[in-house]
Design an enzyme around this catalytic site. Structure first.
Site, PDB file in Angstrom:
ATOM      1  N   ASP A   1       0.818  -1.218   0.000  1.00 13.04           N
ATOM      2  CA  ASP A   1       0.000   0.000   0.000  1.00 13.04           C
ATOM      3  C   ASP A   1       0.847   1.262   0.000  1.00 13.04           C
ATOM      4  OD1 ASP A   1      -2.789  -1.102   2.062  1.00 13.04           O
ATOM      5  OD2 ASP A   1      -1.969  -1.764   0.152  1.00 13.04           O
TER       6      ASP A   1
ATOM      7  N   TYR B   1       1.886   2.156  -3.380  1.00 14.38           N
ATOM      8  CA  TYR B   1       0.727   2.653  -4.128  1.00 14.38           C
ATOM      9  C   TYR B   1       0.441   4.103  -3.729  1.00 14.38           C
ATOM     10  CZ  TYR B   1      -4.083   3.034  -5.810  1.00 14.38           C
ATOM     11  OH  TYR B   1      -5.221   3.456  -6.435  1.00 14.38           O
ATOM     12  N   ASP B   2       0.453   4.352  -2.406  1.00 14.67           N
ATOM     13  CA  ASP B   2       0.198   5.712  -1.905  1.00 14.67           C
ATOM     14  C   ASP B   2       1.192   6.705  -2.496  1.00 14.67           C
ATOM     15  OD1 ASP B   2      -1.861   4.786  -0.403  1.00 14.67           O
ATOM     16  OD2 ASP B   2      -0.791   4.799   1.509  1.00 14.67           O
TER      17      ASP B   2
ATOM     18  N   GLU C   1     -11.645   6.050  16.223  1.00 14.75           N
ATOM     19  CA  GLU C   1     -11.945   4.648  15.892  1.00 14.75           C
ATOM     20  C   GLU C   1     -10.716   3.988  15.281  1.00 14.75           C
ATOM     21  OE1 GLU C   1     -15.148   4.842  13.059  1.00 14.75           O
ATOM     22  OE2 GLU C   1     -16.499   5.846  14.469  1.00 14.75           O
TER      23      GLU C   1
ATOM     24  N   LYS D   1      -8.780   2.154  12.397  1.00 16.93           N
ATOM     25  CA  LYS D   1      -8.993   2.044  10.954  1.00 16.93           C
ATOM     26  C   LYS D   1      -8.793   0.572  10.606  1.00 16.93           C
ATOM     27  CE  LYS D   1      -8.118   4.134   6.515  1.00 16.93           C
ATOM     28  NZ  LYS D   1      -7.966   2.927   5.703  1.00 16.93           N
TER      29      LYS D   1
ATOM     30  N   ASP E   1      -8.551  -2.858   8.730  1.00 13.68           N
ATOM     31  CA  ASP E   1      -7.962  -3.150   7.427  1.00 13.68           C
ATOM     32  C   ASP E   1      -8.727  -4.286   6.749  1.00 13.68           C
ATOM     33  OD1 ASP E   1      -6.265  -2.711   5.395  1.00 13.68           O
ATOM     34  OD2 ASP E   1      -4.494  -3.575   6.345  1.00 13.68           O
TER      35      ASP E   1
ATOM     36  N   ARG F   1     -18.171  -1.360  -1.825  1.00 16.50           N
ATOM     37  CA  ARG F   1     -18.115   0.053  -2.148  1.00 16.50           C
ATOM     38  C   ARG F   1     -17.943   0.291  -3.649  1.00 16.50           C
ATOM     39  NH1 ARG F   1     -13.793   4.650  -0.799  1.00 16.50           N
ATOM     40  NH2 ARG F   1     -12.453   3.144  -1.831  1.00 16.50           N
TER      41      ARG F   1
ATOM     42  N   GLU G   1     -16.847  -2.194   8.026  1.00 15.66           N
ATOM     43  CA  GLU G   1     -15.715  -2.895   7.426  1.00 15.66           C
ATOM     44  C   GLU G   1     -15.853  -4.396   7.668  1.00 15.66           C
ATOM     45  OE1 GLU G   1     -13.847  -0.699   5.994  1.00 15.66           O
ATOM     46  OE2 GLU G   1     -11.823  -1.535   5.670  1.00 15.66           O
TER      47      GLU G   1
ATOM     48  N   TYR H   1     -19.444   1.392  11.234  1.00 17.86           N
ATOM     49  CA  TYR H   1     -18.954   2.709  11.671  1.00 17.86           C
ATOM     50  C   TYR H   1     -19.635   3.888  10.994  1.00 17.86           C
ATOM     51  CZ  TYR H   1     -16.072   1.647   7.567  1.00 17.86           C
ATOM     52  OH  TYR H   1     -15.646   1.266   6.328  1.00 17.86           O
TER      53      TYR H   1
ATOM     54  N   LYS I   1     -13.182  11.421  13.807  1.00 17.99           N
ATOM     55  CA  LYS I   1     -14.415  11.957  13.230  1.00 17.99           C
ATOM     56  C   LYS I   1     -14.990  13.029  14.155  1.00 17.99           C
ATOM     57  CE  LYS I   1     -15.499   7.562  11.018  1.00 17.99           C
ATOM     58  NZ  LYS I   1     -16.282   6.315  11.040  1.00 17.99           N
TER      59      LYS I   1
ATOM     60  N   LYS J   1      -2.625   7.367   9.577  1.00 23.70           N
ATOM     61  CA  LYS J   1      -2.065   6.052   9.266  1.00 23.70           C
ATOM     62  C   LYS J   1      -0.862   5.711  10.146  1.00 23.70           C
ATOM     63  CE  LYS J   1      -3.197   4.073   5.683  1.00 23.70           C
ATOM     64  NZ  LYS J   1      -3.368   4.338   4.275  1.00 23.70           N
TER      65      LYS J   1
ATOM     66  N   CYS K   1      27.472 -29.061   1.931  1.00 24.37           N
ATOM     67  CA  CYS K   1      27.452 -27.985   2.922  1.00 24.37           C
ATOM     68  C   CYS K   1      28.375 -26.846   2.474  1.00 24.37           C
ATOM     69  CB  CYS K   1      27.902 -28.524   4.275  1.00 24.37           C
ATOM     70  SG  CYS K   1      28.150 -27.224   5.492  1.00 24.37           S
TER      71      CYS K   1
ATOM     72  N   CYS L   1      31.483 -26.893   5.217  1.00 29.76           N
ATOM     73  CA  CYS L   1      32.446 -27.993   5.398  1.00 29.76           C
ATOM     74  C   CYS L   1      32.427 -28.987   4.246  1.00 29.76           C
ATOM     75  CB  CYS L   1      32.182 -28.712   6.716  1.00 29.76           C
ATOM     76  SG  CYS L   1      30.711 -29.744   6.670  1.00 29.76           S
TER      77      CYS L   1
ATOM     78  N   CYS M   1      23.218 -30.463   6.906  1.00 28.34           N
ATOM     79  CA  CYS M   1      24.601 -30.846   6.671  1.00 28.34           C
ATOM     80  C   CYS M   1      24.884 -32.064   7.543  1.00 28.34           C
ATOM     81  CB  CYS M   1      25.513 -29.688   7.061  1.00 28.34           C
ATOM     82  SG  CYS M   1      27.184 -30.187   7.456  1.00 28.34           S
TER      83      CYS M   1
ATOM     84  N   CYS N   1      31.817 -29.954  11.161  1.00 30.61           N
ATOM     85  CA  CYS N   1      31.432 -28.731  10.449  1.00 30.61           C
ATOM     86  C   CYS N   1      31.651 -27.507  11.346  1.00 30.61           C
ATOM     87  CB  CYS N   1      29.969 -28.823  10.033  1.00 30.61           C
ATOM     88  SG  CYS N   1      29.384 -27.327   9.207  1.00 30.61           S
TER      89      CYS N   1
HETATM   90  S1  IVH Z   1     -15.354   6.086   7.694  1.00 28.89           S
HETATM   91  C1  IVH Z   1     -17.124   9.120   5.050  1.00 28.89           C
HETATM   92  N1  IVH Z   1     -14.323   4.623   9.613  1.00 28.89           N
HETATM   93  O1  IVH Z   1     -11.119   3.193   5.294  1.00 28.89           O
HETATM   94  C2  IVH Z   1     -16.231   8.261   5.810  1.00 28.89           C
HETATM   95  N2  IVH Z   1     -13.708   4.125   7.372  1.00 28.89           N
HETATM   96  O2  IVH Z   1      -9.702   5.043   3.615  1.00 28.89           O
HETATM   97  C3  IVH Z   1     -16.108   6.918   5.251  1.00 28.89           C
HETATM   98  N3  IVH Z   1     -12.189   2.207   7.155  1.00 28.89           N
HETATM   99  O3  IVH Z   1     -13.422   3.098   2.656  1.00 28.89           O
HETATM  100  C4  IVH Z   1     -15.255   5.964   5.962  1.00 28.89           C
HETATM  101  N4  IVH Z   1     -12.061   1.750   9.290  1.00 28.89           N
HETATM  102  O4  IVH Z   1     -13.110   0.970   4.081  1.00 28.89           O
HETATM  103  C5  IVH Z   1     -14.373   4.845   8.286  1.00 28.89           C
HETATM  104  N5  IVH Z   1     -13.521   3.377  11.413  1.00 28.89           N
HETATM  105  C6  IVH Z   1     -13.573   3.610  10.097  1.00 28.89           C
HETATM  106  C7  IVH Z   1     -12.870   2.810   9.167  1.00 28.89           C
HETATM  107  C8  IVH Z   1     -12.951   3.114   7.808  1.00 28.89           C
HETATM  108  C9  IVH Z   1     -11.675   1.398   8.074  1.00 28.89           C
HETATM  109  C10 IVH Z   1     -11.917   2.120   5.703  1.00 28.89           C
HETATM  110  C11 IVH Z   1     -13.144   2.141   4.844  1.00 28.89           C
HETATM  111  C12 IVH Z   1     -12.966   3.344   3.945  1.00 28.89           C
HETATM  112  C13 IVH Z   1     -11.476   3.510   3.974  1.00 28.89           C
HETATM  113  C14 IVH Z   1     -11.085   4.938   3.657  1.00 28.89           C
END
Ligand code: IVH
Length: 675
Positions: free
Chosen positions: A35, A38-39, A115, A117, A119, A138, A175, A227, A292, A316, A410, A413, A428, A434
């Site tokens: 990831d 990618y980021d 909260e 995040k 995965d 999604r 999730e 969530y 949030k 992150k 080996c 030896c 070995c 050895c």
């Molecule tokens: S809220 C409008 N809360 O992270 C807000 N997302 O990078 C929408 N994810 O697509 C997301 N834990 O798949 C929210 N506690 C959490 C989350 C969470 C994981 C994921 C989710 C979202 C992605 C965004």
């Protein structure tokens, strides 16, 4: 404009790469790069587009999140779009987020819900009159795929809402993820069945949901936390996000127990720190935390920018997966002769440390992952776990590469290498001929849990070998000041300290001595069991396989290793010269049949840092002690680790001796001192 021209080229190349990775990630469930990589591609594209806004196109991946749904699934339009989150990577980013929020609202402080995040992958669940009628992925945020048949198999997802106030319509979002334990079990099953392993729990979760046959999904250990909200009846109203989550819980929906309410930016960062420390012990993978704004009217006022809300952000954790290159593959020979292929890597910072080597375990693992010199590989380092090569990025494989095979001689030896049928390990056959095996045997002998020779580490042992000072462990006790002074970085003080430590190690215990000999399959517990059973080294040396199998937990394989070890004349010679050099242990083991703590009762409380509770219990029992669960006037000792409970207070009241961890370890070494 040459600058714009080269930007166009780079932008096109980035878009192509990102689209390709999107397809692999979202459609094929088989991402090829970590990831973090990618980021970085995405960030580079975003910043170039910012610099050259005239080059932004409608179909640029920055303008669209996710990818098209698979053709085989029915498409579902999200009437309320499923959004993504902006990312924060540093404390400064979080400060900026907080400033943006408070400035926009013209507020002083701010209450947030924090909260984990999770995965996994985002799923929407639609309940009509309390019944689950639809579940969708999604997808690209506007259109997802119908996965109702699969979601119904996820046990944490209720098929009916609970309680009295069931709304006509409630669409929740959350999730779906695969807990770590289930992921490991699934991968073990995959290997057994000769199928491909999943790279991580998120891919496993995504792959499990994107099945046309829901019986496959049902066999996968998936879970879900809710969530957020999508479409809903007007009858449902909340003033805060937290209140909304409470309603969800009351309706029987799963909500993550780690969610909290906090005030201000310092508490956001405090939560991040705490959860980061807890990360490895959580039963599921998280890749950060989400902040949030709690007040829903504030959320409405803050609104959205492009595809992410202004009222939330994902903070992150540092990446646990990164790309590196295999510069070479070395073969190491261990104490028991096992050959281990080790990848030498281009140094890479991952999971908080710089990694330069990763074990490739054995031939089977090499073949399964087909790792070759020159390959670009994904390196994963989670927590304190040793770094792993997850997989090869095949598209980056150079043209001329060869499959790697372990040698049949080996590398140290030159003795033959054999692999016993049914065993994963190739060995070995050189034994103590050895040098590699001898060297490892000495490192093991000197280690903390064996003879505990302070200051005699791996580097020094290597130096001894280079200078040809020792051949076997017995030679350690013949080392002279003058020999040692010749070694690099060895001054008088360190030579002196080392010789004192070697001298000190002569006073030991029978179990330690047995363990230090490095007999195959004889770990600490077996050494202890042998000492307790026989109480006498000569008896162990003389025992045949049948006699040895009378010892608890010693089976035919272990018994054979022990018997064969003591039948070898060179091993007997080494043991004899060690004893001649003055290694000795308290007579109790020999005379009292090892049950020195007979009739003594112990209670264990709190956490010990060096061993688990069951190990501590086994060690005490091996010395004849009784271990009980509660303190009474019949208790002789209470062993208190970190954070002990009320048992210590009770012990003090009853004037029972309380041992801390250090004293406990001393007791295991020299029980007579405590009697
Ligand atoms: S809220 C409008 N809360 O992270 C807000 N997302 O990078 C929408 N994810 O697509 C997301 N834990 O798949 C929210 N506690 C959490 C989350 C969470 C994981 C994921 C989710 C979202 C992605 C965004």
């Amino acid at each position: 404009m040459p600058k714009e021209k080269s930007a166009t080229q780079r932008i096109n190349s980035l878009r192509e790469q990102i689209l390709e990775h999107n397809h692999k990630y979202y459609v094929l469930d088989a991402p090829e790069i970590p990831d973090a990589e990618y980021d970085r591609l995405m960030l580079e594209l975003q910043s170039l587009e910012k610099e050259f806004p005239q080059l932004v196109t409608e179909d640029s991946p920055t303008q669209r999140v996710g990818a098209e749904p698979l053709k085989e699934f029915v498409q579902v339009k999200h009437r309320v779009p499923m959004l993504s989150l902006g990312n924060a990577f540093s404390d400064d980013d979080v400060q900026d987020f907080h400033h943006r929020v408070t400035e926009h609202l013209d507020a002083d402080g701010m209450e947030y819900v924090v909260e984990p995040k999770l995965d996994g992958l985002a799923i929407s669940l639609r309940y009509e009159s309390g019944i689950l009628v639809q579940a969708a992925t999604r997808g690209d945020g506007a259109t997802g795929e119908d996965v109702t048949h699969n979601i119904r198999t996820v046990k944490s997802v209720p098929l009916h809402l609970r309680g009295k106030n069931i709304p006509d319509l409630l669409e929740v979002r959350g999730e779906v993820f695969m807990p770590k334990k289930g992921f490991e079990q699934l991968n073990a099953r995959q290997v057994k069945a000769g199928e491909k392993e999943f790279a991580n729990p998120r891919n496993a979760a995504a792959g499990s949901l994107r099945q046309l046959d829901s019986s496959i999904t049902a066999s996968r250990p998936l879970s879900m936390y809710i969530y957020g909200v999508g479409e809903k009846s007007d009858s449902l109203e909340w003033s805060t996000h937290h209140e909304m989550l409470s309603t969800f819980k009351n309706l029987g929906l799963p909500v993550c127990p780690e969610i909290q309410k906090v005030q201000g930016v310092q508490e956001l960062l405090g939560y991040y720190q705490n959860l980061g420390e807890k990360r490895n012990s959580l039963p599921y993978e998280i890749d950060g935390v989400v902040y949030k704004v709690n007040d829903l009217s504030f959320q409405t006022r803050l609104g959205f920018v492009s595809r992410a809300p202004r009222w939330a952000i994902a903070h992150k954790f540092p990446a646990q997966e990164e790309l590196s290159k295999v510069l070479d593959i070395d073969v190491q020979v261990g104490r028991t002769g096992a050959l281990t292929p080790v990848a030498r890597l281009e140094p890479i910072f991952v999971g908080g440390v710089t990694v330069t080597n990763a074990t490739l375990h054995n031939q089977d693992e090499l073949e399964r992952k087909d790792i070759r010199i020159g390959d670009t590989v994904i390196i994963r380092r989670a927590g304190d776990v040793i770094p792993q090569v997850v997989s090869v990025v095949l598209s980056k494989r150079p043209e001329k590469t060869e499959k790697f095979k372990l040698p049949d001689k080996c590398p140290v030896c030159d003795s033959a290498v054999i692999r016993v049928e049914g065993e994963a390990v190739a060995r070995c056959t050189g034994g103590l001929y050895c040098a590699a095996q001898r060297k490892e045997a000495i490192k093991h002998f000197a280690s903390r849990k064996a003879m505990d020779i302070d200051g005699l580490g791996d580097k020094l042992v290597d130096q001894f070998f280079e200078a040809d000072l020792i051949k076997t462990v017995a030679d350690l006790y013949q080392l002279k000041v003058d020999d040692l002074l010749k070694l690099e970085r060895m001054g008088e003080k360190s030579v002196d300290n080392l010789l004192v430590a070697i001298e000190k190690s002569k006073k030991t215990t029978l179990p330690r001595f047995l363990f230090s000999l490095g007999i195959r399959e004889v770990g600490e517990a077996t050494a202890l069991a042998l000492a307790s059973h026989f109480a006498d080294l000569e008896k162990i040396e003389a025992a045949d396989s049948d006699t040895l199998q009378k010892v608890p937990d010693v089976g035919p394989v272990v018994a054979k290793h022990i018997a064969v070890f003591f039948q070898q004349p060179h091993n007997r010679e080494v043991v004899d010269s060690l004893l001649k050099a003055g290694i000795a242990w308290p007579a109790y083991v020999r005379e009292n049949t090892g049950q020195i703590l007979d009739k003594k009762t112990f209670v264990l409380t709190g956490t010990l840092s060096s061993m688990g509770r069951s190990e501590a219990k086994a060690k005490l029992q091996a010395l004849g002690a009784k271990v009980t669960g509660s303190v009474s006037k019949n208790t002789h000792f209470v062993v208190a680790g970190a954070d002990p409970g009320s048992k210590v207070d009770k012990a003090k009241k009853l004037e029972i001796r309380v041992l801390d961890e250090e004293e406990f370890e001393q007791l295991l070494k020299q029980p007579d001192e405590y009697l």
